[in-house]
Design a protein around this motif. Structure first.
Motif, PDB file in Angstrom:
ATOM      1  N   GLN A   1      20.873  35.571  53.036  1.00  0.00           N
ATOM      2  CA  GLN A   1      20.341  36.451  51.987  1.00  0.00           C
ATOM      3  C   GLN A   1      20.985  36.179  50.636  1.00  0.00           C
ATOM      4  O   GLN A   1      20.334  36.292  49.592  1.00  0.00           O
ATOM      5  N   ALA A   2      22.259  35.797  50.648  1.00  0.00           N
ATOM      6  CA  ALA A   2      22.951  35.540  49.387  1.00  0.00           C
ATOM      7  C   ALA A   2      22.643  34.162  48.821  1.00  0.00           C
ATOM      8  O   ALA A   2      22.565  33.985  47.598  1.00  0.00           O
ATOM      9  N   LEU A   3      22.442  33.162  49.695  1.00  0.00           N
ATOM     10  CA  LEU A   3      22.352  31.775  49.245  1.00  0.00           C
ATOM     11  C   LEU A   3      20.928  31.254  49.086  1.00  0.00           C
ATOM     12  O   LEU A   3      20.662  30.449  48.190  1.00  0.00           O
ATOM     13  N   THR A   4      20.023  31.695  49.934  1.00  0.00           N
ATOM     14  CA  THR A   4      18.657  31.155  49.890  1.00  0.00           C
ATOM     15  C   THR A   4      17.971  31.348  48.545  1.00  0.00           C
ATOM     16  O   THR A   4      17.292  30.430  48.067  1.00  0.00           O
ATOM     17  N   PRO A   5      18.122  32.508  47.887  1.00  0.00           N
ATOM     18  CA  PRO A   5      17.467  32.660  46.576  1.00  0.00           C
ATOM     19  C   PRO A   5      17.970  31.683  45.516  1.00  0.00           C
ATOM     20  O   PRO A   5      17.293  31.480  44.503  1.00  0.00           O
ATOM     21  N   LEU A   6      19.131  31.088  45.724  1.00  0.00           N
ATOM     22  CA  LEU A   6      19.701  30.156  44.749  1.00  0.00           C
ATOM     23  C   LEU A   6      19.256  28.715  44.983  1.00  0.00           C
ATOM     24  O   LEU A   6      19.587  27.834  44.196  1.00  0.00           O
ATOM     25  N   ALA A   7      18.515  28.494  46.069  1.00  0.00           N
ATOM     26  CA  ALA A   7      18.199  27.128  46.487  1.00  0.00           C
ATOM     27  C   ALA A   7      16.722  26.812  46.333  1.00  0.00           C
ATOM     28  O   ALA A   7      15.859  27.681  46.418  1.00  0.00           O
ATOM     29  N   LYS A   8      16.462  25.529  46.127  1.00  0.00           N
ATOM     30  CA  LYS A   8      15.091  25.031  46.106  1.00  0.00           C
ATOM     31  C   LYS A   8      14.579  24.824  47.519  1.00  0.00           C
ATOM     32  O   LYS A   8      13.385  24.972  47.801  1.00  0.00           O
ATOM     33  N   ASP A   9      15.490  24.479  48.429  1.00  0.00           N
ATOM     34  CA  ASP A   9      15.111  24.258  49.824  1.00  0.00           C
ATOM     35  C   ASP A   9      16.344  24.455  50.700  1.00  0.00           C
ATOM     36  O   ASP A   9      17.479  24.329  50.230  1.00  0.00           O
TER      37      ASP A   9
ATOM     38  N   ILE B   1      26.120  38.280  60.635  1.00  0.00           N
ATOM     39  CA  ILE B   1      26.953  37.507  59.715  1.00  0.00           C
ATOM     40  C   ILE B   1      26.137  36.396  59.067  1.00  0.00           C
ATOM     41  O   ILE B   1      26.168  36.203  57.840  1.00  0.00           O
ATOM     42  N   VAL B   2      25.394  35.660  59.894  1.00  0.00           N
ATOM     43  CA  VAL B   2      24.572  34.558  59.379  1.00  0.00           C
ATOM     44  C   VAL B   2      23.565  35.072  58.357  1.00  0.00           C
ATOM     45  O   VAL B   2      23.347  34.447  57.306  1.00  0.00           O
ATOM     46  N   ASP B   3      22.961  36.208  58.638  1.00  0.00           N
ATOM     47  CA  ASP B   3      21.948  36.752  57.719  1.00  0.00           C
ATOM     48  C   ASP B   3      22.541  37.078  56.352  1.00  0.00           C
ATOM     49  O   ASP B   3      21.849  36.953  55.331  1.00  0.00           O
ATOM     50  N   GLN B   4      23.806  37.481  56.315  1.00  0.00           N
ATOM     51  CA  GLN B   4      24.425  37.759  55.013  1.00  0.00           C
ATOM     52  C   GLN B   4      24.532  36.502  54.168  1.00  0.00           C
ATOM     53  O   GLN B   4      24.307  36.534  52.949  1.00  0.00           O
ATOM     54  N   PHE B   5      24.868  35.391  54.811  1.00  0.00           N
ATOM     55  CA  PHE B   5      24.916  34.125  54.073  1.00  0.00           C
ATOM     56  C   PHE B   5      23.508  33.712  53.635  1.00  0.00           C
ATOM     57  O   PHE B   5      23.303  33.284  52.488  1.00  0.00           O
TER      58      PHE B   5
END
Length: 244
Positions: A177-185, A171-175
């Motif tokens: 994978q979806a959110l990290t590419p949108l973030a600077k850090d 479950i954590v990995d789904q979040f």
């Protein structure tokens, strides 16, 4: 008796002027320049401020109000910081940490901090997992229906626990994978409760919050009503304003 000052945060100079804000003890919030830095402060009416809900929220509201008025690049200072003079601030903070502060401002420029906390219901997830996994279900049934040795009981318990942890990680990995590419850090913090499985802060471009919020909703919707999400889309960037 000379005034003492309660500090809220730091802007890159020249910083804002005439912010119509009220701080702790209903004191007017003001700014003071020290070289390349502008401090947000109010007169301290107490020797020490207790970390009550009222005071903590008052501190946070000053920071958020300043950001809402367009002064977005802001380094929040820890709650309860009181100084006797600006000479003390110059000597203890500005002089030894000027380069670090400048680097933090560069890091935060054009960005905002958002946070997400994900909770689940362990017993519900355990039952779902058992319904989906015949082998684990058979092992659990052994615990209930037969006389097993202690080693067998421990082994089966460990198998079930490991499978539940793997389910949580999925479950954590789904979040991630979806959110990290949108973030600077990204900064992941320890869960705050037994039912919290993910607790993270993201530093994102200021104008991309709507897309980030949609991504959070999209992942959450894939789990139906299994998760409880707390998403904070506006907060002072405490997680990304740490001096080394």
């Amino acid at each position: 008796m000379a005034d003492r000052y309660y500090l809220y945060g730091i802007f890159p100079a020249p910083g804002p002027a005439n912010l119509p804000l009220e701080g702790l003890d209903a004191q007017v919030v003001q700014t003071h320049n020290l070289g390349d830095f502008t401090f947000l402060y109010s007169v301290a009416c107490q020797k020490r401020y207790l970390s009550s809900r009222k005071n903590l929220l008052g501190h946070e509201k000053v920071l958020e109000a300043a950001m809402e008025q367009g002064h977005r690049t802001l380094l929040p200072l820890q709650f309860g910081l009181i100084v006797d003079s600006w000479e003390q601030v110059q000597e203890d903070l500005v002089a030894p940490h000027a380069d670090d502060l400048a680097q933090l401002f560069e890091r935060l420029d054009g960005c905002r901090e958002v946070s997400i906390k994900v909770q689940w219901e362990p017993s519900t997830e355990l039952e779902l997992m058992m319904a989906e996994n015949a082998d684990l279900r058979a092992q659990r049934d052994q615990l209930e229906g037969t006389q097993l040795g202690m080693e067998q009981v421990i082994f089966i318990g460990q198998q079930i626990e490991a499978a539940l942890e793997e389910r949580q990680q999925g479950i954590v990995d789904q979040f991630r994978q979806a959110l990290t590419p949108l973030a600077k850090d990204v900064l992941e913090n320890a869960p705050q409760t037994d039912v919290m499985i993910y607790n993270a802060a993201y530093l994102i471009p200021w104008e991309s919050e709507a897309a980030f919020s949609e991504a959070v909703t999209a992942v959450d919707s894939g789990f139906g009503d299994r998760l409880r999400i707390r998403y904070n889309n506006f907060t002072a960037p405490y997680n990304f304003a740490q001096l080394n």
